[in-house]
Each structure stands twice: as structure tokens, then as C-alpha cells.
Design an enzyme around this catalytic site. Structure first.
Site, PDB file in Angstrom:
ATOM      1  N   ARG A  91       0.838  -1.185   0.000  1.00 39.05           N
ATOM      2  CA  ARG A  91       0.000   0.000   0.000  1.00 39.05           C
ATOM      3  C   ARG A  91       0.884   1.250   0.000  1.00 39.05           C
ATOM      4  NH1 ARG A  91      -5.175   1.532   0.344  1.00 39.05           N
ATOM      5  NH2 ARG A  91      -5.927   2.786   2.080  1.00 39.05           N
ATOM      6  N   THR A 378     -11.528  -0.131  -7.891  1.00 37.55           N
ATOM      7  CA  THR A 378     -10.466  -0.997  -7.396  1.00 37.55           C
ATOM      8  C   THR A 378     -10.572  -2.286  -8.193  1.00 37.55           C
ATOM      9  OG1 THR A 378     -10.601   0.018  -5.248  1.00 37.55           O
ATOM     10  CG2 THR A 378      -9.715  -2.193  -5.281  1.00 37.55           C
ATOM     11  N   THR A 396      -5.506  -0.862  -6.112  1.00 32.76           N
ATOM     12  CA  THR A 396      -6.348   0.320  -6.331  1.00 32.76           C
ATOM     13  C   THR A 396      -5.520   1.586  -6.508  1.00 32.76           C
ATOM     14  OG1 THR A 396      -8.287   1.500  -5.463  1.00 32.76           O
ATOM     15  CG2 THR A 396      -6.598   0.943  -3.873  1.00 32.76           C
ATOM     16  N   SER A 449      -7.173   0.661   5.161  1.00 34.35           N
ATOM     17  CA  SER A 449      -7.848   0.219   3.942  1.00 34.35           C
ATOM     18  C   SER A 449      -8.974  -0.744   4.277  1.00 34.35           C
ATOM     19  CB  SER A 449      -6.838  -0.492   3.049  1.00 34.35           C
ATOM     20  OG  SER A 449      -7.484  -1.063   1.944  1.00 34.35           O
ATOM     21  N   GLY A 474     -14.674  -0.046  -1.875  1.00 31.66           N
ATOM     22  CA  GLY A 474     -14.471   0.743  -0.666  1.00 31.66           C
ATOM     23  C   GLY A 474     -15.054   0.031   0.542  1.00 31.66           C
TER      24      GLY A 474
HETATM   25  O1  DON Z   1      -8.206   0.906   0.433  1.00 30.88           O
HETATM   26  C1  DON Z   1      -9.375   1.239   0.447  1.00 30.88           C
HETATM   27  O2  DON Z   1     -10.166   0.906   1.301  1.00 30.88           O
HETATM   28  C2  DON Z   1      -9.884   2.079  -0.686  1.00 30.88           C
HETATM   29  N1  DON Z   1      -8.824   2.879  -1.222  1.00 30.88           N
HETATM   30  C3  DON Z   1     -10.436   1.142  -1.681  1.00 30.88           C
HETATM   31  C4  DON Z   1     -11.044   1.887  -2.785  1.00 30.88           C
HETATM   32  C5  DON Z   1     -12.065   1.145  -3.471  1.00 30.88           C
HETATM   33  O3  DON Z   1     -12.309  -0.015  -3.301  1.00 30.88           O
HETATM   34  C6  DON Z   1     -12.823   1.939  -4.373  1.00 30.88           C
HETATM   35  N2  DON Z   1     -13.661   1.130  -5.041  1.00 30.88           N
HETATM   36  N3  DON Z   1     -14.580   0.863  -5.234  1.00 30.88           N
END
Ligand code: DON
Length: 573
Positions: A91, A378, A396, A449, A474
Site C-alpha cells: 500500500r 479498485t 487500487t 484500507s 471501498g
Molecule cells: O483501500 C481502500 O479501502 C480504498 N482505497 C479502496 C477503494 C475502493 O475499493 C474503491 N472502489 N470501489
């Protein structure tokens, strides 16, 4: 020949909807057909699951530049028969010059500052991660693994309705970066860069060159030299604080996966800085503990327990999870039987606990913005190879098109992962998630995350993988993973059916249950409302799950890609 063709035809006719095609060899599921294709190509060339997953991740970054790419970061779990499961955290981190209040002016968050442009960029780490995976557990040379991605960058991908939709949402942000506009937009009749017409081919020759360099020189390409300099310059010209030293010093980190179990199955989940793994184990632990004899799947009592477990797990994540290198994260305590028993004991079996009754995050108002539908920026890649090695890799650049900055002459689209910090403790991020002090911004710190690559092992053969999966979306990631897992383990659904089933989501704040329109029948929803739950129907995917599976009885494999999206599941006969 004829006979097998006949059998195939018969199979196609009798297979029920949602039945997956069984394979004897490797299987892959990813959010883009080209990424799944890249993985299959590598498996067919004799690569293992790690080679295939890395090829798919590089390829996904090319054809889905709005979701992921080499300007981002991610997590991977690698489960290998007879060996310990590996967890790689690649990350991004906050640049060394980052400060706690960098997104505040006069004590208030400035809209867009943590999501668009230079300041939103965290130090990219994806290439370091992909290549560390290859080095430790891959088997093919780097140029072979990168070949599909390089080819795709040169040949280009074709603009789809979805691409147009995503671009339209980020148009202003993309127009601010001449390089992004040149790559991802097309001049309209009025001479301004706009949404490209359907069928336009988006070629990325600069990215192809950068990938080619990575294939021959390795991860050093993003650490120093012309590509690294271009990244830093582009970010700084747009008001950012990234430095060449940030790029030189960032490393991926091997971590010990968190281990748990559910109904006789061993589980490996991703540890902090992911909050997803802890949420998964806590929720499963509460369910196992509280379900009465003879419980019925998805009846109101069972859903109530699930929602209350989630409320508590997301709450604890918000308060207690952070970068384990910088703050003390009590991960083992949070998943310990004693603590899970406490969580379970705090649940009223008949009434919803208002989220505001759980102690709020510092500065929290208890009225965070609604979680956004249709978030899937993502990518998940899940692979199981012939030998039984499985990879779940989630990667992502955070929001759609990340920061919208493309580093000049390199094709590298940079993330906006800084928005995953609590920009101000208590203020919701892109996903409506509210975090406390532990996820505040500090130099070199990793933002918390939701990404949750997960491996479930077989009850009968604890060394063999039953299910490898993960999701994008997310805050919806952990609940997507949890529901597919329980649909398989408890519901005995086949994999496509497990992915197709409607989803139910709670994330503590906002205090609302999000559901797909088809998730609950009216009496079930009414029963839950009578217990005090409030609903919002989300006409979007509630996460994108990609999963692979082995049938413990037959050894046959299946793969499934979320039917709400455009991915693909493939396999070797
Ligand atoms: O790491 C995370 O939780 C976010 N940056 C993930 C982003 C994500 O999954 C966006 N998508 N839909």
C-alpha cells in the site's frame, strides 16, 4: 472428439443458471476480461498463480486505468499447499512532508483537496509489490509476465458506456491535467477535451514504454531516474509534496496474515493496515457464537445478528485500526475469542443498537454522509493454479482516475489514496467511512484500507484452498467478501450463485442498512425495520467480488466474476 462435443452440448443445456463451468486446471477471476485473459495466458505458459495474478494486475492497470494501476498500491495473499500463507502489503504511504492538517483550511476540510490533484497523491507502491511477489513466489521471468500488459497498452482498449460514465464524473478533474486529458479524453467539436465517443481506442504508448522499462530494469524504474523524476515534477507542479526521496525509500512489507476459523474451515485474512480482515473474522465469530440451534439463513433474526456484528466491527475498525508500524493496533486482541464474546454479548437479539450509542470517533457527529452507490474503483484478481497455490490480490488507485494526474511522458496515472486517511477525525471519506485519530495523517504513514483479500481452506483438507476471493467497492469490500463466503460455506451455493445473491451492508456510520433491490423480500425487511433498522436501497453493485474455488469432493475448480460488472472468469481444462 464427437462424443466430448456432445457431452459439452448436453452440459450447456442442463447446467442451471448460475452454474459455473468446472475446470481441472488453473482458474482465474478478475474485474476485466483482458486481465483474466492475461492470467490465463501466463498459466498456459507454465506460470504459477503468482505469475498469473501479477500479469493480471499489470494488465488491469492498463485496461482499467480509472480503477487501478502502477501509480497505486494494494494487498495480496498467497496460499501455498504445505507452506505458510504469505501476505504482502504494498500500500502507498503519506509523503514525508505530509502533515496532520494538510487538507484543512481554517480548521475545515477543503472539498476536493484530498481526492483531486497533487496533494491527494500518496507514494505509489504497486510496482514494488508486484515485483516482490514475483521474486518471492513467482516462477517466470519478468518480461514474460509483463508482456500482456505491454501489448494491451500499445494496442489500446475500446471506450465502453461504462468508461464514458466514469469519465463524465471526473471530467473537470481530468481536464486539469493536460497529460491525463491527452490520454483519456478527446477533443469535442468546441475544441475542449471531453468524453470520448463510444468505440474510441485509448492507446497508452507512454505507459507501454514505462512497462517495457520495468520489464527490463525492474522496480528501480519508479525509484529513481526519468520516470521517478517525471512523477515528482508532475505532482509538485500541481501543488503536491511528493519527493524523489519518497519514491526511493518506499518498500512493500511482508506481514503475517491473521488466522481464524469459521464452521470448521481455517481462514487467512489480511492484517492491518487493512481493516477488512478484522471485520471479517469478528463478524463470523459473532455469528458462530450467537446463532441458535436450527438457525435459518437470511431470516430476520439471523440478518439482525449479522448487521449488529457489522455495526460493532466497523465501529472498532474506525477507532482502533491504523498503520501497525506507527500506531499500536490490537489486532490479535480484536479477533480473540474473549473479545468476540464481548461483542456478541453486547448485541440485543431483538433491537438494533443505534450506531450513536457506540462511542463515536473523536469529533464524530454521528451523522456521516450516506455511503455512495456505484463505487468500484479498485480491482480484485483471484487465481488458483493447477498445483493448488491460490492468490487473492486487491489493488487500487482509490477514487475514479485517482488524483487525475498522469506523470508527464510516462503514462503513470497517480492515486488519490491520501483520502483514505481521516482528513479530519470524524469527517467521512469518499466511502462515508468515519475514522478516528489513529488513521490521521502523518509522514510515511499507511492509510487504513477496506481491501480484504481472503482465503478459506477446506474442512476435509485444511492445507487445500476452498475459496480465494476479494472485492472492490471501498466500504462494501468486507461485506461483499463475507456474504460470498457464507453463501458458499453455510448456503452451499455454487460460486456464481454465491456472487449473484443480493447483498446487505452496514458500516456503523451512516446508521443505515444498504441493500440491493433484490436482496430482501418485503416481510424480511419489515421485520428488520420493526427491530429498529433503517434501509436504503442501492441500485448499484455494493462491491465487485471476484472468486475462485475448488470442490473438496471432486477437486474440480470454478471461478466467478461479479455478474453486476464487466469482469470475466476463465480456466484451464
Ligand atoms: O483501500 C481502500 O479501502 C480504498 N482505497 C479502496 C477503494 C475502493 O475499493 C474503491 N472502489 N470501489
Amino acid at each position: 472428439m464427437k462424443r466430448s462435443a456432445g457431452v459439452l452440448l448436453l452440459l450447456l443445456l442442463v447446467l442451471p443458471a448460475h452454474a459455473a463451468r468446472p475446470y481441472r486446471g488453473g482458474v482465474v477471476a478478475a474485474a476485466y476480461p483482458e486481465a483474466s485473459g492475461a492470467a490465463l495466458e501466463i498459466l498456459d505458459r507454465g506460470g504459477n498463480a503468482v505469475d498469473a495474478a501479477v500479469a493480471a494486475a499489470f494488465a488491469a492497470g492498463v485496461v482499467g486505468p480509472y480503477h487501478n494501476g502502477i501509480g497505486g498500491g494494494g494487498f495480496a495473499l498467497v496460499a501455498r499447499p504445505g507452506k505458510e500463507t504469505l501476505a504482502l502489503d504494498f500500500r502507498e504511504v503519506a509523503p514525508a512532508a505530509a502533515t496532520r492538517d494538510m487538507f484543512l483550511r481554517d480548521g475545515r476540510p477543503v472539498p476536493g483537496l484530498s481526492t483531486d490533484g497533487g496533494l491527494s497523491v500518496a507514494v505509489p507502491n504497486a510496482v514494488n509489490g508486484y515485483l516482490a511477489l514475483l521474486e518471492r513466489a513467482g516462477s517466470l521471468p519478468r518480461p514474460v509476465v509483463l508482456a500482456p500488459a505491454i501489448r494491451l497498452a500499445r494496442a489500446g482498449f475500446v471506450v465502453t458506456p461504462k468508461y464514458r460514465q466514469v469519465v463524465a464524473q471526473r471530467l473537470e478533474c481530468l481536464r486539469r491535467s493536460p497529460e491525463a486529458a491527452r490520454t483519456f479524453l478527446r477533443l469535442g467539436p468546441d475544441g475542449t477535451p471531453g468524453v470520448p465517443p463510444l468505440g474510441t481506442r485509448i492507446r497508452q504508448p507512454d505507459l507501454a514504454r514505462t512497462l517495457q522499462r520495468i520489464a527490463s530494469e525492474g522496480a528501480s524504474v519508479l525509484r529513481a531516474g526519468p520516470v521517478a523524476r517525471a512523477i515528482v515534477q508532475t505532482v509538485r507542479e500541481d501543488g503536491g509534496i511528493l519527493s524523489e526521496e519518497d519514491l526511493r525509500s518506499i518498500q512493500p512489507r511482508w506481514r503475517a496474515p491473521l488466522q481464524g476459523s469459521y464452521r470448521g474451515h481455517r481462514l487467512a485474512v489480511f492484517p492491518p493496515p487493512s481493516g477488512g480482515g478484522i471485520i471479517t473474522l469478528q463478524t463470523l465469530g459473532v455469528l458462530e457464537r450467537l446463532r441458535p440451534e436450527g438457525w435459518k439463513r437470511r431470516d430476520p433474526t439471523d440478518l439482525h445478528l449479522y448487521l449488529e456484528a457489522l455495526r460493532r466491527a466497523y465501529f472498532e475498525r474506525a477507532q482502533l485500526v491504523g498503520d501497525p508500524g506507527q500506531v499500536d493496533v490490537p489486532a490479535e486482541r480484536l479477533i480473540s475469542p474473549g473479545h468476540v464474546a464481548e461483542l456478541a454479548a453486547s448485541i440485543d437479539p431483538r433491537h438494533a443498537t443505534p450506531s450513536s450509542a457506540l462511542q463515536a470517533a473523536p469529533g464524530g457527529t454521528g451523522s456521516a454522509g450516506a455511503s455512495q452507490p456505484e463505487q468500484k474503483h479498485t480491482t480484485e484478481v483471484s487465481v488458483l493454479d493447477r498445483a493448488g497455490t491460490a492468490v487473492a490480490l486487491t489493488t487500487t488507485i482509490n477514487g475514479w482516475f485517482g488524483s487525475c494526474l498522469v506523470a508527464r511522458g510516462t503514462g503513470v496515472l497517480l492515486n488519490d489514496e491520501m483520502d483514505d486517511f481521516s482528513v479530519q477525525p470524524g469527517v467521512p471519506n469518499l466511502y462515508g467511512l468515519v475514522f478516528g485519530e489513529r488513521n490521521s495523517i502523518a509522514p510515511g504513514r499507511i492509510p487504513v484500507s477496506s481491501m480484504a483479500p481472503t482465503v478459506v481452506f477446506q474442512e476435509e483438507h485444511p492445507d487445500r484452498v476452498l475459496l480465494a476471493l476479494g472485492a472492490s467497492g471501498g466500504a462494501y469490500i468486507p461485506t461483499g467478501v463475507l456474504q460470498v463466503l457464507t453463501n458458499v460455506v453455510d448456503g452451499r451455493l455454487n460460486l456464481p450463485a454465491a456472487l449473484a445473491a443480493g447483498r446487505v451492508h452496514h458500516q456503523w456510520m451512516p446508521d443505515v442498512v444498504s441493500v440491493n433491490p433484490e436482496a430482501l423480500d418485503p416481510p424480511t425487511r419489515a421485520a428488520l425495520e420493526a427491530m429498529g433498522h433503517t434501509f436504503q436501497v442501492v441500485d448499484g453493485p455494493l462491491g465487485d467480488v471476484e472468486a475462485v474455488m475448488e470442490d473438496p469432493r471432486t477437486g474440480l475448480r470454478t471461478a466467478a466474476s461479479d455478474p453486476r460488472n464487466e469482469g470475466a472468469a476463465l480456466g484451464q481444462p
